[in-house]
Design an enzyme around this catalytic site. Structure first.
Site, PDB file in Angstrom:
ATOM      1  N   SER A   6      64.007  33.211  15.239  1.00  0.00           N
ATOM      2  CA  SER A   6      64.456  34.524  14.799  1.00  0.00           C
ATOM      3  C   SER A   6      65.770  34.863  15.475  1.00  0.00           C
ATOM      4  O   SER A   6      66.094  34.349  16.546  1.00  0.00           O
ATOM      5  CB  SER A   6      63.388  35.554  15.172  1.00  0.00           C
ATOM      6  N   TYR A  18      58.334  40.382  22.202  1.00  0.00           N
ATOM      7  CA  TYR A  18      58.376  39.395  21.130  1.00  0.00           C
ATOM      8  C   TYR A  18      59.677  38.588  21.195  1.00  0.00           C
ATOM      9  O   TYR A  18      59.678  37.359  21.096  1.00  0.00           O
ATOM     10  CB  TYR A  18      58.268  40.114  19.782  1.00  0.00           C
TER      11      TYR A  18
END
Lengths: 251, 461
Positions: A145, A158
């Site tokens: 990501s 995260y």
């Protein structure tokens, strides 16, 4: 076997029930994919993903269950996938929960996110790398990501876990040099999927179909890092922003 | 590499899709039989000089038998036959035989292939329309199989002989072969050259006149749109201009006395390509420019030009490692054959490639004569077209899939020695006699250990 375009005939998808995984499987089935193992937690959703895969053209589809909170089970789950599939051309890792803004310092939520986003995947990838090294070839594609590039304040638990997995995957790829196994990291902008429903749209957002196309093209190019959308590569410049400024940027 | 894994990465000449195998270099045929009988499900396959473009001579996770130590050739006997160890390159063989006036009965575009590789691919040359494929000139061969060493010929176990001819190494490891050579007087060729503005022109010239020549080949320019525009301006059709060269070996009396020396072996490559080549050296513009220059250099019509034999047959052997020019991404070659009545498929393929702006070097067009009895041998009577394409061209994979379908529908096939991407279900249409190969393989290799990345990819196991 993989063909000259890096297209697999057999694949294992860890985290096989996500929208993203489904889009990638559809794109692969249009090319050469015939044998598929979908691994995930929810039996119902696995079944439904499996029937979509068959509808997309995969011929032999099986499912394997695992719980990404159980790190001690990761190697077993990967072994089961490999034993079911036979030689595995491609392993796609699409595991990971997106924690919604974690402002509170909640240690059990941190444990859950870090386990599912970093620890379980890292162990699973290690096992997959070893199985593929035995095969003498294979591709591992890790969905990463943009938050892994520079961890945002509002999503740092995260983000840090993704950053860890991203770095782990790059390192794994280097370690596997000479084995015939190639590791590719696909860094995604935000995709509107089940995980991001309810979050506001963001710049550099993408769609599951765009991700799938990028994965297929990435397999052909053998690039170590694939950015989706391609313009997302400029996010790397975010590393140059001073931390004092970075922490003020609204996430 | 992590501990516990040995072996080396192998890829084809196209340099895509490397896999790792344990490479063994056994000293003789008996040692190869030992390796084959010890092999397990991970597989074992032979490898010569690695000139097949795709994954035919690699075996991921298994064993690859490098035949480099099976080298050497006997003397050519009075009937022109010679026994050659299978790891001997055609280059070595002609250096040994040409001074006595013996040339290869069939030669592919490079001498840098082994005799074993030439058999496994049943290679063809510019004389296929007259002389057939390589294996037609092999009178006998020795094959190491998991069940022992076998000597076969057309008459003795012809089934195994022909399953091995073009069998992509899937029946075992050829260790030695008896080859019938071609007698030549000189190392010169007499060559006629003709230039054509489009594909139709060159194809009808080949249909009409090829029979008068032992050797015939046409180079076709598939890089369309750029030049198509210029050609249209001059009121000419645009797709597939071509240069046709045809000829035969010169006899001594054909030549001026200064060229009448005994045949001499080829020179060594004078040029090489460095290991690291920047990306994109071969792109649409450079390829189109090359094709343009090459077309303009050729005469519109010239007869009986005296050419050195080595330049006529093996122009690319002058440049070592030319495959590196395509950079890290690699390239692939697409070669197909279609029956004589399907010349329109050749035109359609050239049209499709030029319409899709897929950059391609000169394609090689040739007419094939009768096929050999081998179930996996590529040549069938009709047309064959071969072209190199850099990997990374947009839409290439899907485009080639469509071409496969066109070729299969016209009862044609693609050449497995060049293949790295065919769909397994299309293979069965192109090669309807796969069952014959399987039955021979079951007989000589009941454990099913002889296999390659190609056989796994195409579902031949």
């Amino acid at each position: 076997m993989l063909d000259a375009f890096g297209q697999p005939q057999s694949a294992v998808v860890l985290g096989g029930t996500s929208d993203l995984a489904g889009a990638v499987v559809r794109a692969l089935a249009q090319r050469r994919l015939r044998t598929l193992v979908l691994a995930g937690r929810d039996e119902e959703r696995l079944r439904s993903a499996a029937s979509s895969a068959v509808a997309a053209g995969a011929e032999r589809v099986s499912t394997v269950r695992f719980d990404a909170q159980d790190v001690s089970d990761a190697a077993r789950a990967v072994d089961e996938c490999f034993d079911v599939a036979g030689p595995v051309d491609l392993l796609l890792l699409a595991v990971g929960v997106l924690s919604h803004r974690q402002d509170e310092l909640d240690s059990s939520a941190t444990a859950e996110v870090v386990t599912a986003t970093y620890s379980w995947p890292a162990v699973a990838l290690t096992r997959a790398a070893s199985r593929m090294s035995e095969q003498g070839y294979g591709r591992i594609v890790v969905l990463s990501s943009l938050v892994a590039v520079r961890v945002p304040r509002h999503n740092f638990v995260y983000g840090s876990a993704k950053a860890g997995l991203d770095a782990f995957s790059i390192g794994l790829g280097d370690a596997l040099s000479g084995t015939g196994v190639i590791v590719q990291v696909v860094r995604l902008g935000r995709a509107p999927t089940k995980m991001t429903e309810g979050l506001p749209g963001a710049p550099l957002s993408t769609t599951p179909e765009a991700v799938a196309d990028a994965v297929v093209a990435g397999l052909e190019s053998r690039a170590q890092v694939v950015w989706v959308p391609p313009a997302a590569r400029w996010v790397a410049l975010a590393r140059l922003v001073p931390q004092s400024l970075w922490r003020r940027i609204p996430g | 590499m992590p501990d516990g894994f040995r072996g080396q990465l192998l890829s084809g000449w196209g340099r895509a899709g490397a896999t790792r195998a344990d490479v063994q270099t056994p000293p003789d045929a008996d040692a190869i039989v030992d390796l084959l009988s010890e092999a397990d499900g991970r597989g074992i396959v032979a490898r010569g000089l690695g000139r097949s473009y795709g994954d035919a001579a690699q075996c991921a996770g298994g064993t690859v038998v490098d035949t480099v130590r099976l080298a050497g050739a006997g003397a050519v006997d009075a009937s022109g036959e010679v026994e050659v160890a299978a790891g001997t390159s055609l280059d070595t063989l002609v250096r040994h035989s040409v001074p006595d006036g013996w040339f290869l009965p069939v030669t592919p575009g490079t001498r840098q292939v082994t005799v074993g590789g030439a058999i496994a691919s049943d290679v063809h040359g510019k004389n296929h329309h007259v002389d057939g494929g390589f294996c037609r000139h092999v009178t006998a061969m020795t094959i190491a199989t998991p069940t022992g060493l076998r000597r076969v010929s057309h008459a003795q176990d012809g089934e195994l002989f022909w399953a091995t001819a073009g069998g992509m190494g899937l029946t075992g490891v050829v260790t030695s072969a008896r080859l019938r050579m071609l007698e030549v007087d000189t190392d010169r060729m007499l060559v006629d050259t003709d230039r054509f503005v489009d594909l139709d022109g060159v194809m009808s010239a080949m249909e009409g006149g090829d029979d008068r020549y032992r050797y015939s080949v046409a180079w076709v320019d598939c890089s369309g749109p750029v030049r198509a525009k210029a050609s249209r301006a001059r009121g000419r059709p645009g797709v597939g201009r071509a240069v046709l060269t045809r000829g035969d070996h010169a006899r001594a009396e054909d030549l001026p006395s200064r060229l009448r020396s005994a045949p001499s072996p080829p020179g060594r490559p004078r040029l090489g390509v460095p290991r690291c080549v920047p990306r994109g050296i071969l792109n649409r513009a450079s390829i189109a420019a090359f094709n343009e220059a090459w077309y303009r250099r050729a005469p519109a019509h010239r007869e009986a030009e005296v050419q050195p034999m080595w330049r006529f047959f093996h122009p690319l052997d002058g440049v070592a490692d030319w495959n590196r020019l395509y950079g890290r991404a690699g390239f692939l070659q697409y070669q197909f054959a279609v029956p004589p009545s399907s010349g329109d498929v050749v035109t359609a393929v050239v049209r499709e490639l030029s319409a899709r702006r897929i950059p391609s070097f000169l394609a090689v067009l040739k007419r094939f004569g009768p096929s050999s009895p081998g179930p996996l041998s590529f040549p069938i009577p009709g047309w064959t077209l071969a072209l190199d394409v850099p990997l990374g061209a947009e839409g290439l994979a899907a485009c080639l899939d469509r071409l496969d379908e066109m070729v299969a529908e016209s009862n044609g096939r693609v050449y497995l020695a060049k293949d790295s991407r065919l769909r397994p279900d299309v293979l069965a249409v192109m090669y309807p006699r796969l069952a014959e190969l399987s039955s021979v393989r079951r007989r000589v290799d009941p454990g099913g250990v002889v296999r390659s990345d190609l056989s796994r990819r195409l579902g031949l196991d």
